[in-house]
Design an enzyme around this catalytic site. Structure first.
Site: not given
Length: 378
Positions: A80, A82, A151-152, A354
């Protein structure tokens, strides 16, 4: 006379043949927080367009690039574009643009948003796409590269889900590798996840005359007690041990500091092994919380490891490390739903994803590229 604005150079500057660690930094320097993937998607599409052996399809900010070599086997490499939002902590290293701890580009540790989740994996995909036909060679398998947005965030926005709906025939394959961070170890399948709300109802009253009402928050105490006492299982699925977890993750109740609450909602998250369907997982929660009002609000099936598939077995052998289970949910589950065995494999530590100090070591990205290139060309 008004001067023309200086054109952006991001798209033309994305060099897929540079060192893969430097390519990772270049990708990180393009801010692509969920919903803001267009600039990066434009750059990826433009770079891939320069590879004549690839057929490219774009859908929104998602891209599919396929070889058409007529090989007996097709592998999907997916990642992904993002990232989660940038850190709010002033002076955080885990932001954009990226920084090298050593001060020397390409040496040591690379800090910034997306370092592990998952610009390093995307860089490996792009480097493979650009170099797998070098010196007149070609991969031993056909390859489908998938780059997707959103995706997030909530699953309904998933770019991969949109590709499945709009271009499912282009995602046919024998085996899929999702380049999520795994510290360079194959992680098979993934746990499923489901969310529930358990609600208790009371009767409101002034807190000075509490006996006139019924406290819904107090009534939720047995729910919390049962969850706290529950012993999650570890379940072996196709040779890998998946640890489950069942937890209260949020509680809502009350309207004011002088009012006895008449309603309380406990939000529960169950991470269940891939031997269960979402319905079977729901049955576990309902049995534990028998007597309470329980509603399932969300669910996503897990994915079995699929390591017995010949392509998966050969890939595990090429990587050379003992495979592990994936405890968190990933998009390997989407491929599993399509009947495609899928594993997670990528550079970086998933525990750093994250975080405000998100980082990856340059050599980890290079080693991931080496392993995949060796397997594809072998």
């Amino acid at each position: 006379m008004t001067a023309e604005p200086t054109p952006r150079t991001s798209v033309s500057a994305l060099d897929l043949r540079q060192d893969v660690a430097l390519l990772t930094a270049a990708l990180m320097d393009i801010n692509s927080v969920s919903g803001n993937e267009k600039e990066l998607a434009d750059a990826v599409e433009a770079a891939l367009a320069g590879i004549p052996q690839l057929t490219i399809v774009r859908d929104g900010d998602s891209i599919i690039a396929r070889t058409e070599l007529g090989k007996a086997e097709r592998v999907i490499l997916a990642g992904h574009l993002d990232t989660v939002p940038l850190p709010l902590t002033e002076g955080s290293k885990g932001t954009v643009p990226s920084t090298w701890e050593s001060g020397v580009p390409g040496e040591g540790v690379l800090y910034g948003r997306g370092a592990t989740d998952m610009k390093g994996g995307v860089a490996v995909q792009l480097a493979l796409a650009a170099t797998m036909f070098d010196d007149g060679t070609q991969p031993q398998r056909d390859v489908t590269f998938v780059f997707y947005d959103h995706e997030e965030v909530e699953a309904v926005k998933s770019g991969l889900g949109r590709l499945v709906r709009n271009h499912g025939h282009l995602l046919d394959g024998d085996f899929a590798i999702l380049l999520e961070p795994t510290n360079g170890t194959v992680e098979g399948g993934c746990n499923g996840t489901s969310r529930f709300e358990a609600t208790t109802v009371g009767e409101s009253a002034h807190s000075a005359r509490a006996w006139m009402g019924s406290n819904a928050i107090h009534a939720a105490a047995p729910i919390l007690a049962r969850l706290a006492a529950y012993e999650p299982q570890t379940i072996n699925v196709d040779g890998l041990d998946y640890r489950e977890s069942l937890n209260a993750v949020k509680i809502k109740g009350g309207t004011a500091g002088n009012v006895i609450p008449d309603r309380c909602v406990v939000e529960i998250n169950y991470r269940f092994a891939p031997d269960k369907t979402p319905d079977q997982a729901e049955a576990v929660v309902r049995d534990l919380l028998k007597g309470f009002d329980v509603v399932r609000t969300d669910a996503a099936a897990g994915a079995r490891p699929g390591l017995n598939h010949p392509a998966a077995a050969s890939f595990v052998a090429a990587v050379g490390a003992e495979p592990k289970p994936k405890y968190g949910w990933t998009d390997v589950a989407r491929f599993s739903e399509l009947g495609i065995p899928a594993v997670n494999f990528g550079p970086g530590d998933a525990l750093l994803a994250h975080k405000d100090n998100e980082h990856v070591h340059a050599d980890a990205v290079r080693e991931c590229l080496r392993a995949l290139r060796s397997w594809l060309q072998g």
